[in-house]
Design an enzyme around this catalytic site. Sequence first.
Site, PDB file in Angstrom:
ATOM      1  N   GLY A 255      15.597 -59.972  13.010  1.00 36.71           N
ATOM      2  CA  GLY A 255      17.046 -59.880  12.829  1.00 36.71           C
ATOM      3  C   GLY A 255      17.490 -59.202  11.543  1.00 36.71           C
TER       4      GLY A 255
ATOM      5  N   ASN B  99      18.606 -56.159  11.145  1.00 38.22           N
ATOM      6  CA  ASN B  99      19.868 -55.435  11.384  1.00 38.22           C
ATOM      7  C   ASN B  99      21.046 -56.408  11.458  1.00 38.22           C
ATOM      8  OD1 ASN B  99      19.663 -52.395  11.767  1.00 38.22           O
ATOM      9  ND2 ASN B  99      17.897 -53.106  12.950  1.00 38.22           N
TER      10      ASN B  99
ATOM     11  N   MET C   6      15.469 -57.320  22.730  1.00 41.33           N
ATOM     12  CA  MET C   6      14.395 -56.654  23.473  1.00 41.33           C
ATOM     13  C   MET C   6      14.399 -56.977  24.964  1.00 41.33           C
ATOM     14  SD  MET C   6      13.206 -54.814  21.160  1.00 41.33           S
ATOM     15  CE  MET C   6      11.693 -54.144  21.835  1.00 41.33           C
ATOM     16  N   ARG C   7      15.556 -57.192  25.532  1.00 39.94           N
ATOM     17  CA  ARG C   7      15.649 -57.404  26.984  1.00 39.94           C
ATOM     18  C   ARG C   7      16.487 -56.284  27.574  1.00 39.94           C
ATOM     19  NH1 ARG C   7      12.822 -60.284  29.964  1.00 39.94           N
ATOM     20  NH2 ARG C   7      14.539 -60.574  31.407  1.00 39.94           N
TER      21      ARG C   7
ATOM     22  N   ASN D 222      24.493 -50.751  20.577  1.00 43.61           N
ATOM     23  CA  ASN D 222      23.048 -50.934  20.397  1.00 43.61           C
ATOM     24  C   ASN D 222      22.550 -49.991  19.315  1.00 43.61           C
ATOM     25  OD1 ASN D 222      20.369 -51.855  21.065  1.00 43.61           O
ATOM     26  ND2 ASN D 222      20.038 -49.938  22.176  1.00 43.61           N
TER      27      ASN D 222
ATOM     28  N   HIS E  57      18.975 -47.898  18.491  1.00 40.78           N
ATOM     29  CA  HIS E  57      17.678 -47.528  19.066  1.00 40.78           C
ATOM     30  C   HIS E  57      16.905 -46.747  18.008  1.00 40.78           C
ATOM     31  CE1 HIS E  57      14.758 -46.548  22.137  1.00 40.78           C
ATOM     32  NE2 HIS E  57      14.756 -45.316  21.669  1.00 40.78           N
TER      33      HIS E  57
ATOM     34  N   GLU F 288      22.578 -46.671  32.104  1.00 43.56           N
ATOM     35  CA  GLU F 288      21.345 -45.901  31.937  1.00 43.56           C
ATOM     36  C   GLU F 288      20.731 -46.223  30.573  1.00 43.56           C
ATOM     37  OE1 GLU F 288      19.721 -41.301  32.208  1.00 43.56           O
ATOM     38  OE2 GLU F 288      21.827 -41.733  32.583  1.00 43.56           O
ATOM     39  N   LEU F 289      19.486 -46.655  30.562  1.00 44.68           N
ATOM     40  CA  LEU F 289      18.836 -47.160  29.352  1.00 44.68           C
ATOM     41  C   LEU F 289      18.859 -46.140  28.206  1.00 44.68           C
ATOM     42  CD1 LEU F 289      17.133 -49.570  28.249  1.00 44.68           C
ATOM     43  CD2 LEU F 289      15.108 -48.251  28.910  1.00 44.68           C
ATOM     44  N   ASP F 290      19.319 -46.586  27.032  1.00 42.93           N
ATOM     45  CA  ASP F 290      19.309 -45.764  25.808  1.00 42.93           C
ATOM     46  C   ASP F 290      20.001 -44.417  26.000  1.00 42.93           C
ATOM     47  OD1 ASP F 290      17.837 -47.774  24.566  1.00 42.93           O
ATOM     48  OD2 ASP F 290      15.913 -46.904  25.132  1.00 42.93           O
TER      49      ASP F 290
HETATM   50  C1  GRF Z   1      14.847 -52.179  15.043  1.00 43.55           C
HETATM   51  O1  GRF Z   1      14.015 -51.127  14.659  1.00 43.55           O
HETATM   52  C2  GRF Z   1      15.727 -51.758  16.183  1.00 43.55           C
HETATM   53  O2  GRF Z   1      16.090 -50.420  16.136  1.00 43.55           O
HETATM   54  C3  GRF Z   1      14.799 -51.981  17.365  1.00 43.55           C
HETATM   55  O3  GRF Z   1      14.093 -53.155  17.064  1.00 43.55           O
HETATM   56  C4  GRF Z   1      14.048 -53.322  15.653  1.00 43.55           C
HETATM   57  C5  GRF Z   1      14.669 -54.651  15.370  1.00 43.55           C
HETATM   58  O4  GRF Z   1      14.522 -55.025  14.034  1.00 43.55           O
HETATM   59  N1  GRF Z   1      15.522 -52.035  18.601  1.00 43.55           N
HETATM   60  P1  GRF Z   1      15.341 -56.257  13.461  1.00 43.55           P
HETATM   61  O5  GRF Z   1      15.113 -57.427  14.389  1.00 43.55           O
HETATM   62  O6  GRF Z   1      16.784 -55.849  13.388  1.00 43.55           O
HETATM   63  O7  GRF Z   1      14.748 -56.507  12.112  1.00 43.55           O
END
Ligand code: GRF
Length: 235
Positions: free
Chosen positions: A27, A29, A112-113, A129, A131, A165-167
Amino acid sequence: MFAGRVICLAYTRAAMKRLVILISGRGSNMQAIVDACARERWPARISGVIASRPGAAGLTWAEAQGIPTCALDHRAHADRAAFDAELARTIDDLGGDGQGHGPDLVVLAGFMRILGEAFVRRYDGRLMNIHPSLLPSFAGLHTHQRAIDAGCVLAGATVHLVTPELDHGPIVAQAAVPVLPGDDAASLSERVLGAEHVIYPRAVRWWVEDRLEVQGLRVLHSGGEPQWLFAPQVE
Ligand code: GRF
């Protein structure tokens, strides 16, 4: 004597945007967004943090900040649709205004789902999101290794609005960092993550401030700050 209107500079509770953040792991971010929201006094509050894994480290940090948290284990649900439905209920409970409206924005921060189409449509226009690649290159997993294997000399991260559509949704901001000789996926991912912590809070703030206009796949930002970041400095 002052006879004009009383101007209240504090945001009323109703004007505060309600954000719910979804995580799966550490977490970082999420922390960057929560910290920036407090430090920069956004007209927003973090109404809740939801993890897709009960032991997600980020939950402990969020709890320590006094943010309501919840963990939903996808393995406890019959299928993706059941998990998505429970997730939506939880999001709307935590982020709702008590009058039937869910949160203003759902922020995926290392969640991650894969979310099903019904879920994505429910939060259409209010689902963001990050990525870890320069989309549209390297959608999906293992982005850093794939960028190294492809011989890229730039890698990076993309903040985008989520579409079924993913990403692939409209791009709000991108950050580019160098791929250095000798990099492996871990060292590159660390460099990209540092840039993520800059652009993700910035992009969420723009959304909170109503500074984004979506035109098809393009997102225009009014406010003077660039939607790109070059982060060539190497620790
Ligand atoms: C990040 O690199 C994000 O872009 C990717 O998973 C990672 C998550 O990191 N989807 P955190 O949990 O925010 O530290």
